[in-house]
Scaffold this motif. Structure first.
Motif, PDB file in Angstrom:
ATOM      1  N   LYS A 131       0.828  -1.202   0.000  1.00 16.24           N
ATOM      2  CA  LYS A 131       0.000   0.000   0.000  1.00 16.24           C
ATOM      3  C   LYS A 131       0.870   1.262   0.000  1.00 16.24           C
ATOM      4  N   VAL A 132       0.434   2.265  -0.757  1.00 12.23           N
ATOM      5  CA  VAL A 132       1.158   3.532  -0.870  1.00 12.23           C
ATOM      6  C   VAL A 132       0.239   4.652  -0.415  1.00 12.23           C
ATOM      7  N   THR A 133       0.779   5.602   0.400  1.00 10.63           N
ATOM      8  CA  THR A 133      -0.016   6.749   0.846  1.00 10.63           C
ATOM      9  C   THR A 133       0.639   8.050   0.394  1.00 10.63           C
ATOM     10  N   ASN A 134      -0.090   9.140   0.557  1.00 13.72           N
ATOM     11  CA  ASN A 134       0.395  10.449   0.096  1.00 13.72           C
ATOM     12  C   ASN A 134       1.623  10.935   0.864  1.00 13.72           C
ATOM     13  N   GLY A 135       1.751  10.557   2.125  1.00 13.17           N
ATOM     14  CA  GLY A 135       2.845  11.059   2.942  1.00 13.17           C
ATOM     15  C   GLY A 135       4.195  10.422   2.666  1.00 13.17           C
ATOM     16  N   MET A 136       4.249   9.443   1.788  1.00 10.52           N
ATOM     17  CA  MET A 136       5.493   8.719   1.547  1.00 10.52           C
ATOM     18  C   MET A 136       6.379   9.440   0.543  1.00 10.52           C
ATOM     19  N   SER A 137       7.693   9.250   0.704  1.00  8.63           N
ATOM     20  CA  SER A 137       8.649   9.854  -0.232  1.00  8.63           C
ATOM     21  C   SER A 137       8.637   9.075  -1.551  1.00  8.63           C
ATOM     22  N   LYS A 138       9.195   9.670  -2.584  1.00  9.86           N
ATOM     23  CA  LYS A 138       9.235   9.012  -3.894  1.00  9.86           C
ATOM     24  C   LYS A 138      10.052   7.726  -3.841  1.00  9.86           C
ATOM     25  N   LYS A 139      11.113   7.742  -3.056  1.00 10.19           N
ATOM     26  CA  LYS A 139      11.971   6.566  -2.923  1.00 10.19           C
ATOM     27  C   LYS A 139      11.194   5.410  -2.285  1.00 10.19           C
ATOM     28  N   LYS A 140      10.433   5.725  -1.243  1.00  9.39           N
ATOM     29  CA  LYS A 140       9.657   4.695  -0.549  1.00  9.39           C
ATOM     30  C   LYS A 140       8.533   4.168  -1.448  1.00  9.39           C
ATOM     31  N   ILE A 141       7.911   5.064  -2.200  1.00  8.52           N
ATOM     32  CA  ILE A 141       6.844   4.648  -3.129  1.00  8.52           C
ATOM     33  C   ILE A 141       7.408   3.704  -4.178  1.00  8.52           C
ATOM     34  N   ALA A 142       8.586   4.043  -4.714  1.00  6.87           N
ATOM     35  CA  ALA A 142       9.219   3.192  -5.736  1.00  6.87           C
ATOM     36  C   ALA A 142       9.521   1.809  -5.178  1.00  6.87           C
ATOM     37  N   LYS A 143       9.989   1.767  -3.935  1.00  4.56           N
ATOM     38  CA  LYS A 143      10.334   0.493  -3.300  1.00  4.56           C
ATOM     39  C   LYS A 143       9.087  -0.361  -3.038  1.00  4.56           C
ATOM     40  N   ARG A 144       8.010   0.287  -2.599  1.00  4.56           N
ATOM     41  CA  ARG A 144       6.777  -0.439  -2.276  1.00  4.56           C
ATOM     42  C   ARG A 144       5.976  -0.827  -3.517  1.00  4.56           C
ATOM     43  N   SER A 145       6.304  -0.255  -4.670  1.00  2.00           N
ATOM     44  CA  SER A 145       5.568  -0.539  -5.905  1.00  2.00           C
ATOM     45  C   SER A 145       6.179  -1.677  -6.709  1.00  2.00           C
ATOM     46  N   LYS A 146       7.163  -2.361  -6.138  1.00  3.84           N
ATOM     47  CA  LYS A 146       7.813  -3.450  -6.866  1.00  3.84           C
ATOM     48  C   LYS A 146       6.950  -4.709  -6.857  1.00  3.84           C
ATOM     49  N   VAL A 147       7.074  -5.470  -7.937  1.00  4.66           N
ATOM     50  CA  VAL A 147       6.328  -6.712  -8.117  1.00  4.66           C
ATOM     51  C   VAL A 147       7.336  -7.835  -8.311  1.00  4.66           C
ATOM     52  N   LYS A 148       7.119  -8.965  -7.648  1.00  8.42           N
ATOM     53  CA  LYS A 148       7.964 -10.137  -7.896  1.00  8.42           C
ATOM     54  C   LYS A 148       7.141 -11.138  -8.701  1.00  8.42           C
ATOM     55  N   PRO A 149       7.522 -11.376  -9.958  1.00  9.80           N
ATOM     56  CA  PRO A 149       6.718 -12.270 -10.797  1.00  9.80           C
ATOM     57  C   PRO A 149       7.214 -13.719 -10.760  1.00  9.80           C
ATOM     58  N   PHE A 150       6.413 -14.610 -11.325  1.00 10.76           N
ATOM     59  CA  PHE A 150       6.849 -15.982 -11.579  1.00 10.76           C
ATOM     60  C   PHE A 150       6.261 -16.420 -12.912  1.00 10.76           C
ATOM     61  N   VAL A 151       6.934 -17.368 -13.542  1.00  9.09           N
ATOM     62  CA  VAL A 151       6.473 -17.932 -14.812  1.00  9.09           C
ATOM     63  C   VAL A 151       6.493 -19.443 -14.638  1.00  9.09           C
ATOM     64  N   LYS A 152       5.418 -20.105 -15.076  1.00  9.97           N
ATOM     65  CA  LYS A 152       5.273 -21.519 -14.733  1.00  9.97           C
ATOM     66  C   LYS A 152       4.334 -22.205 -15.722  1.00  9.97           C
ATOM     67  N   VAL A 153       4.511 -23.509 -15.873  1.00  5.03           N
ATOM     68  CA  VAL A 153       3.578 -24.329 -16.649  1.00  5.03           C
ATOM     69  C   VAL A 153       2.745 -25.109 -15.642  1.00  5.03           C
ATOM     70  N   VAL A 154       1.405 -24.985 -15.742  1.00  7.26           N
ATOM     71  CA  VAL A 154       0.522 -25.558 -14.725  1.00  7.26           C
ATOM     72  C   VAL A 154      -0.557 -26.434 -15.367  1.00  7.26           C
ATOM     73  N   ASN A 155      -0.832 -27.558 -14.736  1.00  9.23           N
ATOM     74  CA  ASN A 155      -1.919 -28.445 -15.135  1.00  9.23           C
ATOM     75  C   ASN A 155      -3.255 -27.716 -14.925  1.00  9.23           C
ATOM     76  N   TYR A 156      -4.209 -27.933 -15.834  1.00 10.92           N
ATOM     77  CA  TYR A 156      -5.533 -27.301 -15.706  1.00 10.92           C
ATOM     78  C   TYR A 156      -6.212 -27.662 -14.386  1.00 10.92           C
ATOM     79  N   ASN A 157      -5.921 -28.851 -13.838  1.00 17.98           N
ATOM     80  CA  ASN A 157      -6.550 -29.265 -12.579  1.00 17.98           C
ATOM     81  C   ASN A 157      -6.120 -28.395 -11.409  1.00 17.98           C
TER      82      ASN A 157
END
Length: 149
Positions: free
Chosen positions: A65-91
């Protein structure tokens, strides 16, 4: 007097709803409960996997979560996403009513996901950039929120 034949040749087909761009929730394994989007689907299976499966790209760690009182550096850090890529069975996936219109076809290839982890790194980096750009644009808020259950 005509009879309806329900033999294998006249079998009624189920509509295909697990299509590219559909948001799904993974049910098993390390990423259970995580949201992902279908990049490519293999309804009839493939040579090495004889069952219906899908290539998915998802979010391992959602942005905070990001709020108005946060610095740009903190917003950039909190806006990061860690992705994954995978092959998955339909079940092991549960479809949702949501879709995601990001073009992941170019970033994610089947060769980049199968096999070694070294091949997966550039693919994950490309997916991370696409996901973060979409998050910063303020679109698809539900996809980028943590699943509460």
């Amino acid at each position: 007097q005509s009879r309806i034949n329900f033999g294998p040749q006249n079998e009624l087909k189920m509509p295909k709803f697990l299509k590219q761009g559909k948001v799904v929730v993974l049910l098993n394994g390390r990423f259970a409960g995580k949201k992902a989007v279908i990049v490519k689907n293999f309804d009839d299976g493939s040579k090495e996997r004889h069952y219906g499966h899908a290539l998915v790209a998802g979010i391992d760690r959602a942005p905070l979560k990001v709020t108005n009182g946060m610095s740009k550096k903190k917003i950039a850090k909190r806006s990061k996403v860690k992705p994954f890529v995978k092959v998955v069975n339909y079940n092991h996936i549960m479809p949702t009513r949501y879709g995601l219109d990001i073009d992941l076809k170019n970033a994610v290839t089947t060769e980049g996901v199968y096999g070694e982890a070294q091949n997966r790194k550039p693919v994950k980096r490309a997916v991370k950039k696409l996901f973060e750009d979409r998050y910063k644009a303020g679109k698809n808020k539900w996809f980028f929120s943590k699943l509460r259950f």
